[in-house]
Scaffold this motif. Structure first.
Motif, PDB file in Angstrom:
ATOM      1  N   ALA A  62     -24.946   5.126  26.572  1.00  0.00           N
ATOM      2  CA  ALA A  62     -23.817   4.196  26.687  1.00  0.00           C
ATOM      3  C   ALA A  62     -22.625   4.904  27.327  1.00  0.00           C
ATOM      4  O   ALA A  62     -21.939   4.342  28.193  1.00  0.00           O
ATOM      5  CB  ALA A  62     -23.445   3.639  25.312  1.00  0.00           C
ATOM      6  N   HIS A  63     -22.383   6.130  26.927  1.00  0.00           N
ATOM      7  CA  HIS A  63     -21.304   6.933  27.508  1.00  0.00           C
ATOM      8  C   HIS A  63     -21.525   7.126  29.004  1.00  0.00           C
ATOM      9  O   HIS A  63     -20.602   6.996  29.805  1.00  0.00           O
ATOM     10  CB  HIS A  63     -21.225   8.281  26.782  1.00  0.00           C
ATOM     11  CG  HIS A  63     -20.226   9.221  27.356  1.00  0.00           C
ATOM     12  ND1 HIS A  63     -20.581  10.216  28.234  1.00  0.00           N
ATOM     13  CD2 HIS A  63     -18.882   9.309  27.193  1.00  0.00           C
ATOM     14  CE1 HIS A  63     -19.503  10.885  28.590  1.00  0.00           C
ATOM     15  NE2 HIS A  63     -18.454  10.354  27.976  1.00  0.00           N
ATOM     16  N   ASP A  64     -22.760   7.418  29.394  1.00  0.00           N
ATOM     17  CA  ASP A  64     -23.077   7.628  30.805  1.00  0.00           C
ATOM     18  C   ASP A  64     -22.822   6.365  31.627  1.00  0.00           C
ATOM     19  O   ASP A  64     -22.342   6.449  32.761  1.00  0.00           O
ATOM     20  CB  ASP A  64     -24.526   8.082  30.977  1.00  0.00           C
ATOM     21  CG  ASP A  64     -24.774   9.498  30.473  1.00  0.00           C
ATOM     22  OD1 ASP A  64     -23.787  10.247  30.275  1.00  0.00           O
ATOM     23  OD2 ASP A  64     -25.959   9.842  30.271  1.00  0.00           O
ATOM     24  N   VAL A  65     -23.138   5.203  31.077  1.00  0.00           N
ATOM     25  CA  VAL A  65     -22.876   3.938  31.775  1.00  0.00           C
ATOM     26  C   VAL A  65     -21.381   3.790  32.024  1.00  0.00           C
ATOM     27  O   VAL A  65     -20.951   3.429  33.126  1.00  0.00           O
ATOM     28  CB  VAL A  65     -23.417   2.736  30.968  1.00  0.00           C
ATOM     29  CG1 VAL A  65     -22.935   1.411  31.552  1.00  0.00           C
ATOM     30  CG2 VAL A  65     -24.941   2.766  30.913  1.00  0.00           C
ATOM     31  N   LEU A  66     -20.572   4.083  30.998  1.00  0.00           N
ATOM     32  CA  LEU A  66     -19.123   3.960  31.137  1.00  0.00           C
ATOM     33  C   LEU A  66     -18.559   4.988  32.126  1.00  0.00           C
ATOM     34  O   LEU A  66     -17.709   4.658  32.960  1.00  0.00           O
ATOM     35  CB  LEU A  66     -18.449   4.117  29.773  1.00  0.00           C
ATOM     36  CG  LEU A  66     -18.744   2.996  28.767  1.00  0.00           C
ATOM     37  CD1 LEU A  66     -18.217   3.381  27.392  1.00  0.00           C
ATOM     38  CD2 LEU A  66     -18.140   1.686  29.239  1.00  0.00           C
ATOM     39  N   VAL A  67     -19.035   6.213  32.060  1.00  0.00           N
ATOM     40  CA  VAL A  67     -18.559   7.256  32.978  1.00  0.00           C
ATOM     41  C   VAL A  67     -18.926   6.893  34.416  1.00  0.00           C
ATOM     42  O   VAL A  67     -18.095   7.043  35.332  1.00  0.00           O
ATOM     43  CB  VAL A  67     -19.134   8.642  32.593  1.00  0.00           C
ATOM     44  CG1 VAL A  67     -18.910   9.668  33.689  1.00  0.00           C
ATOM     45  CG2 VAL A  67     -18.534   9.110  31.287  1.00  0.00           C
ATOM     46  N   GLN A  68     -20.131   6.396  34.631  1.00  0.00           N
ATOM     47  CA  GLN A  68     -20.545   6.001  35.985  1.00  0.00           C
ATOM     48  C   GLN A  68     -19.672   4.868  36.513  1.00  0.00           C
ATOM     49  O   GLN A  68     -19.251   4.880  37.666  1.00  0.00           O
ATOM     50  CB  GLN A  68     -22.026   5.576  35.981  1.00  0.00           C
ATOM     51  CG  GLN A  68     -22.529   5.164  37.350  1.00  0.00           C
ATOM     52  CD  GLN A  68     -22.465   6.284  38.365  1.00  0.00           C
ATOM     53  OE1 GLN A  68     -22.775   7.422  38.059  1.00  0.00           O
ATOM     54  NE2 GLN A  68     -22.076   5.971  39.577  1.00  0.00           N
ATOM     55  N   ALA A  69     -19.357   3.899  35.656  1.00  0.00           N
ATOM     56  CA  ALA A  69     -18.490   2.789  36.069  1.00  0.00           C
ATOM     57  C   ALA A  69     -17.104   3.299  36.438  1.00  0.00           C
ATOM     58  O   ALA A  69     -16.542   2.907  37.467  1.00  0.00           O
ATOM     59  CB  ALA A  69     -18.410   1.742  34.974  1.00  0.00           C
ATOM     60  N   LEU A  70     -16.559   4.178  35.626  1.00  0.00           N
ATOM     61  CA  LEU A  70     -15.232   4.728  35.926  1.00  0.00           C
ATOM     62  C   LEU A  70     -15.242   5.557  37.202  1.00  0.00           C
ATOM     63  O   LEU A  70     -14.312   5.501  38.009  1.00  0.00           O
ATOM     64  CB  LEU A  70     -14.728   5.571  34.755  1.00  0.00           C
ATOM     65  CG  LEU A  70     -14.311   4.797  33.514  1.00  0.00           C
ATOM     66  CD1 LEU A  70     -14.017   5.763  32.372  1.00  0.00           C
ATOM     67  CD2 LEU A  70     -13.115   3.926  33.811  1.00  0.00           C
TER      68      LEU A  70
END
Length: 76
Positions: A62-70
């Motif tokens: 979930a963290h990776d999804v958010l970091v990729q979006a940012l």
């Protein structure tokens, strides 16, 4: 005289990156739902190492999804 100011990344070849907030929410919500379901539906104690590792993996995803979006938003 009006000269347009180039935006960051406009000079790079290829399609411009985009972020779909609904998709990001959907992916993160699905991963967090799995974390919650594991916690509620398990007879194993919270100290069970394999359970903790699986939950940590889901949270990291979930963290990776958010970091990729940012990261993508930063390049837009």
């Amino acid at each position: 005289m009006s000269t347009s100011i180039p935006r960051p990344g406009e000079h790079l070849p290829g399609a411009r990156p985009t972020v779909d907030p609904a998709r990001v929410h959907e992916e993160v919500d699905a991963l967090l739902t799995r974390v919650r379901e594991q916690g509620e539906g398990s007879d194993l104690p919270i100290t069970d190492q394999s359970r903790l590792l699986e939950q940590a993996d889901l949270l990291e995803r979930a963290h990776d999804v958010l970091v990729q979006a940012l990261s993508t938003v930063d390049r837009i």
